[in-house]
Design a protein around this motif. Structure first.
Motif, PDB file in Angstrom:
ATOM      1  N   LYS A 112      -7.568  11.611 -11.470  1.00  0.00           N
ATOM      2  CA  LYS A 112      -7.034  11.832 -10.122  1.00  0.00           C
ATOM      3  C   LYS A 112      -7.682  10.925  -9.084  1.00  0.00           C
ATOM      4  O   LYS A 112      -7.142  10.746  -7.994  1.00  0.00           O
ATOM      5  CB  LYS A 112      -7.240  13.289  -9.704  1.00  0.00           C
ATOM      6  N   HIS A 113      -8.826  10.369  -9.393  1.00  0.00           N
ATOM      7  CA  HIS A 113      -9.594   9.612  -8.400  1.00  0.00           C
ATOM      8  C   HIS A 113      -9.604   8.114  -8.695  1.00  0.00           C
ATOM      9  O   HIS A 113     -10.485   7.400  -8.217  1.00  0.00           O
ATOM     10  CB  HIS A 113     -11.027  10.152  -8.351  1.00  0.00           C
ATOM     11  N   ILE A 114      -8.641   7.643  -9.474  1.00  0.00           N
ATOM     12  CA  ILE A 114      -8.536   6.196  -9.768  1.00  0.00           C
ATOM     13  C   ILE A 114      -7.385   5.619  -8.945  1.00  0.00           C
ATOM     14  O   ILE A 114      -6.220   5.864  -9.255  1.00  0.00           O
ATOM     15  CB  ILE A 114      -8.302   5.945 -11.264  1.00  0.00           C
ATOM     16  N   PRO A 115      -7.666   4.893  -7.864  1.00  0.00           N
ATOM     17  CA  PRO A 115      -6.582   4.342  -7.044  1.00  0.00           C
ATOM     18  C   PRO A 115      -5.802   3.262  -7.781  1.00  0.00           C
ATOM     19  O   PRO A 115      -6.379   2.444  -8.502  1.00  0.00           O
ATOM     20  CB  PRO A 115      -7.322   3.748  -5.829  1.00  0.00           C
ATOM     21  N   GLY A 116      -4.494   3.290  -7.620  1.00  0.00           N
ATOM     22  CA  GLY A 116      -3.644   2.279  -8.238  1.00  0.00           C
ATOM     23  C   GLY A 116      -3.292   2.559  -9.678  1.00  0.00           C
ATOM     24  O   GLY A 116      -2.550   1.781 -10.284  1.00  0.00           O
ATOM     25  N   LEU A 117      -3.788   3.671 -10.226  1.00  0.00           N
ATOM     26  CA  LEU A 117      -3.491   3.961 -11.625  1.00  0.00           C
ATOM     27  C   LEU A 117      -2.013   4.256 -11.834  1.00  0.00           C
ATOM     28  O   LEU A 117      -1.429   3.908 -12.861  1.00  0.00           O
ATOM     29  CB  LEU A 117      -4.327   5.149 -12.108  1.00  0.00           C
ATOM     30  N   GLY A 118      -1.385   4.869 -10.825  1.00  0.00           N
ATOM     31  CA  GLY A 118       0.050   5.144 -10.923  1.00  0.00           C
ATOM     32  C   GLY A 118       0.870   3.873 -11.045  1.00  0.00           C
ATOM     33  O   GLY A 118       1.825   3.808 -11.820  1.00  0.00           O
ATOM     34  N   VAL A 119       0.470   2.831 -10.298  1.00  0.00           N
ATOM     35  CA  VAL A 119       1.183   1.550 -10.364  1.00  0.00           C
ATOM     36  C   VAL A 119       1.043   0.940 -11.752  1.00  0.00           C
ATOM     37  O   VAL A 119       2.011   0.453 -12.349  1.00  0.00           O
ATOM     38  CB  VAL A 119       0.639   0.581  -9.295  1.00  0.00           C
ATOM     39  N   VAL A 120      -0.183   0.969 -12.289  1.00  0.00           N
ATOM     40  CA  VAL A 120      -0.431   0.388 -13.610  1.00  0.00           C
ATOM     41  C   VAL A 120       0.369   1.129 -14.677  1.00  0.00           C
ATOM     42  O   VAL A 120       0.986   0.511 -15.561  1.00  0.00           O
ATOM     43  CB  VAL A 120      -1.933   0.425 -13.933  1.00  0.00           C
ATOM     44  N   LEU A 121       0.376   2.459 -14.602  1.00  0.00           N
ATOM     45  CA  LEU A 121       1.081   3.249 -15.610  1.00  0.00           C
ATOM     46  C   LEU A 121       2.592   3.064 -15.520  1.00  0.00           C
ATOM     47  O   LEU A 121       3.282   2.986 -16.538  1.00  0.00           O
ATOM     48  CB  LEU A 121       0.713   4.728 -15.464  1.00  0.00           C
ATOM     49  N   VAL A 122       3.127   3.006 -14.283  1.00  0.00           N
ATOM     50  CA  VAL A 122       4.572   2.788 -14.127  1.00  0.00           C
ATOM     51  C   VAL A 122       4.964   1.414 -14.669  1.00  0.00           C
ATOM     52  O   VAL A 122       5.960   1.273 -15.387  1.00  0.00           O
ATOM     53  CB  VAL A 122       4.984   2.930 -12.650  1.00  0.00           C
ATOM     54  N   PHE A 123       4.177   0.390 -14.320  1.00  0.00           N
ATOM     55  CA  PHE A 123       4.455  -0.959 -14.822  1.00  0.00           C
ATOM     56  C   PHE A 123       4.380  -0.992 -16.347  1.00  0.00           C
ATOM     57  O   PHE A 123       5.239  -1.573 -17.019  1.00  0.00           O
ATOM     58  CB  PHE A 123       3.462  -1.952 -14.216  1.00  0.00           C
ATOM     59  N   SER A 124       3.339  -0.354 -16.898  1.00  0.00           N
ATOM     60  CA  SER A 124       3.190  -0.322 -18.355  1.00  0.00           C
ATOM     61  C   SER A 124       4.337   0.442 -19.004  1.00  0.00           C
ATOM     62  O   SER A 124       4.856   0.032 -20.052  1.00  0.00           O
ATOM     63  CB  SER A 124       1.854   0.325 -18.729  1.00  0.00           C
ATOM     64  N   GLY A 125       4.731   1.565 -18.381  1.00  0.00           N
ATOM     65  CA  GLY A 125       5.840   2.350 -18.922  1.00  0.00           C
ATOM     66  C   GLY A 125       7.144   1.572 -18.931  1.00  0.00           C
ATOM     67  O   GLY A 125       7.901   1.618 -19.900  1.00  0.00           O
ATOM     68  N   LEU A 126       7.403   0.839 -17.852  1.00  0.00           N
ATOM     69  CA  LEU A 126       8.622   0.022 -17.795  1.00  0.00           C
ATOM     70  C   LEU A 126       8.588  -1.067 -18.851  1.00  0.00           C
ATOM     71  O   LEU A 126       9.603  -1.341 -19.518  1.00  0.00           O
ATOM     72  CB  LEU A 126       8.762  -0.602 -16.402  1.00  0.00           C
TER      73      LEU A 126
ATOM     74  N   LEU B 271       0.828  -1.203   0.000  1.00  0.00           N
ATOM     75  CA  LEU B 271       0.000   0.000   0.000  1.00  0.00           C
ATOM     76  C   LEU B 271       0.862   1.253   0.000  1.00  0.00           C
ATOM     77  O   LEU B 271       0.537   2.252  -0.664  1.00  0.00           O
ATOM     78  CB  LEU B 271      -0.930  -0.002   1.214  1.00  0.00           C
ATOM     79  N   TRP B 272       1.979   1.220   0.753  1.00  0.00           N
ATOM     80  CA  TRP B 272       2.894   2.373   0.769  1.00  0.00           C
ATOM     81  C   TRP B 272       3.491   2.597  -0.608  1.00  0.00           C
ATOM     82  O   TRP B 272       3.570   3.739  -1.076  1.00  0.00           O
ATOM     83  CB  TRP B 272       3.995   2.128   1.795  1.00  0.00           C
ATOM     84  N   LEU B 273       3.890   1.504  -1.268  1.00  0.00           N
ATOM     85  CA  LEU B 273       4.462   1.621  -2.607  1.00  0.00           C
ATOM     86  C   LEU B 273       3.422   2.144  -3.600  1.00  0.00           C
ATOM     87  O   LEU B 273       3.732   3.011  -4.436  1.00  0.00           O
ATOM     88  CB  LEU B 273       4.989   0.263  -3.057  1.00  0.00           C
TER      89      LEU B 273
END
Length: 211
Positions: free
Chosen positions: A56-70, A23-25
């Motif tokens: 801005k209100h989609i939780p976990g979207l940053g994780v999905v985008l970072v994974f997709s970007g990598l 959750l912190w990550l």
């Protein structure tokens, strides 16, 4: 009652800590994505404000985008054209004053640690530290080279001695190869041994009897 409480704590504590770390990550990546989104929104036309606002209100979207970007960037630089563009970007970044020093240092360390051809953190060792007769777990990070190798010779190894229970801090040592013992346990088992402060010991390899 105390026994039952401690037993229950041992059951749930690993799961709770794992969930807390995840959750912190996720919160960290979402925070970085939100900062980038705010920057994009600031330079976008007013008509696009509502479009960016919904993300801005989609939780976990940053994780999905970072994974997709990598994943996408890794696929792109795996071909000749992608590697050419990577070289051009490297050349550009290494010409920026101050920034180039940090970038070059981080790039060399990451290339050494994560390269499939490297030997960094591929072996767990047993070394005497902080004094003769006191033994601890260490990880081989390579061999001395350059000017250091000219003074020490070639029969030395570079090792990282982690602290416990936080293995992200530790000490870098260069020791004679004859002073280290290579262990058969995996790096994951050795890290678990360090983090648990010796309470979770890996099983002895088959055919090796405990002393």
């Amino acid at each position: 009652m105390k026994k039952y409480l401690l037993t229950g704590l041992l059951v749930w504590l690993p799961l709770a800590i794992t969930i807390w770390v995840l959750l912190w990550l996720m919160g960290l990546l979402d925070g970085i994505f939100l900062a980038l989104l705010i920057a994009v929104q600031a330079v976008s036309p007013e008509s696009m404000a509502s479009f960016w606002e919904r993300f801005k209100h989609i939780p976990g979207l940053g994780v999905v985008l970072v994974f997709s970007g990598l994943l996408v960037s890794g696929a792109l630089v795996s071909n000749v054209a992608g590697r050419w563009w990577l070289v051009q970007v490297d050349r550009l970044l290494t010409r920026i004053p101050v920034f180039k020093s940090i970038y070059n240092a981080v790039k060399k360390v990451s290339d050494t640690l994560f390269s499939s051809n490297g030997n960094a953190f591929r072996k767990a060792l047993l070394v005497q530290y902080p004094r003769a007769g006191a033994w601890t777990i260490a990880f081989q990070t390579g061999s001395p080279n350059g000017e250091v190798a000219d003074h020490l010779g070639t029969d030395f190894v570079s090792v990282y001695v982690p602290t416990t229970p936080n293995p992200t801090s530790g000490f870098f040592l260069m020791l004679p190869r004859t002073d280290v013992i290579e262990l058969k346990m995996s790096v994951d088992e050795a890290l678990t041994y360090v983090i648990s402060m010796g309470s979770v010991a890996p099983a002895a390899p088959t055919g090796v009897l405990p002393k």
